[in-house]
Design a protein around this motif. Sequence first.
Motif: not given
Length: 251
Positions: A15-20, A81-91, A200-210
């Motif tokens: 799992l790759v650490w990033d700004a989230r 990790a795969i889903c996280w790294n691809a920014q697929n939060t639901l996965g 209005n739809f987004r890729g996701e909301l509340h990304s930090e909490a997620n």
Amino acid sequence: MTEEIEQVLRDPHPLVWDARLRAADLDIVAETNAAALRLSDGRAIAINAAGPYLKSKIAWKLAVYSHGLQHRLVNLADGTAICWNAQNTLGAFLNARALIETVAVVCHFEETLSRDLRNHDLTAINAFVDNGTFATRDPELIAFSPGIEARNVLTSINKLDKGLPGVRAHYDRLSERCHPNAMGHVRMYSELNREDTSVNFRGELHSEANAAAVLSAYAILVLGESRLQSLHDLTLQVSDLQHLLDPVLSE
């Protein structure tokens, strides 16, 4: 054959650490990635009736069950990790929730085996491992063999919550995301503009909490690794006990 095994047992993605995530989470990410790699390296390719598993059929069954769970943990960590790294939060949520379930089952398994081994209760150990290995909710199979009816995973999660308070509540929150409930669709991806009543739809909301929710679940892998190591040690003790009570005459 060797090439096929290497393809099946590839190392999990880190799992790759990033700004989230917070800077303080770097160590947690590194520790959990390292645990995933150790679990991957420790997976069995084959469990044969030899050594401690020749002396004890129950030990052989315990090893098969525990290594099956170990393979599952590695795959779920990889999926997270795969889903996280691809920014697929639901996965990532789906895999992380299943990771909590599996660690809870591992802990339940380890605690039960430890208790029954202290009591020298090989009959109880055998029944528990058979139930876990062949667990199903298929009514036809259960009618034929009632002892393999799958335990409710919430039983294991509630047991884990007693030693790790908050894990059940976190699991329930993840479940709200994983199920097609409001938190898993409309409230995850959209927001209402009350002025013009548009949505209005987004890729996701509340990304930090997620992100914090995903990492909290991913990090439980470290506990799973510890309990699996204990299971492997206890399995060898079961082998010695069964051999003592009912020795194998020829090895």
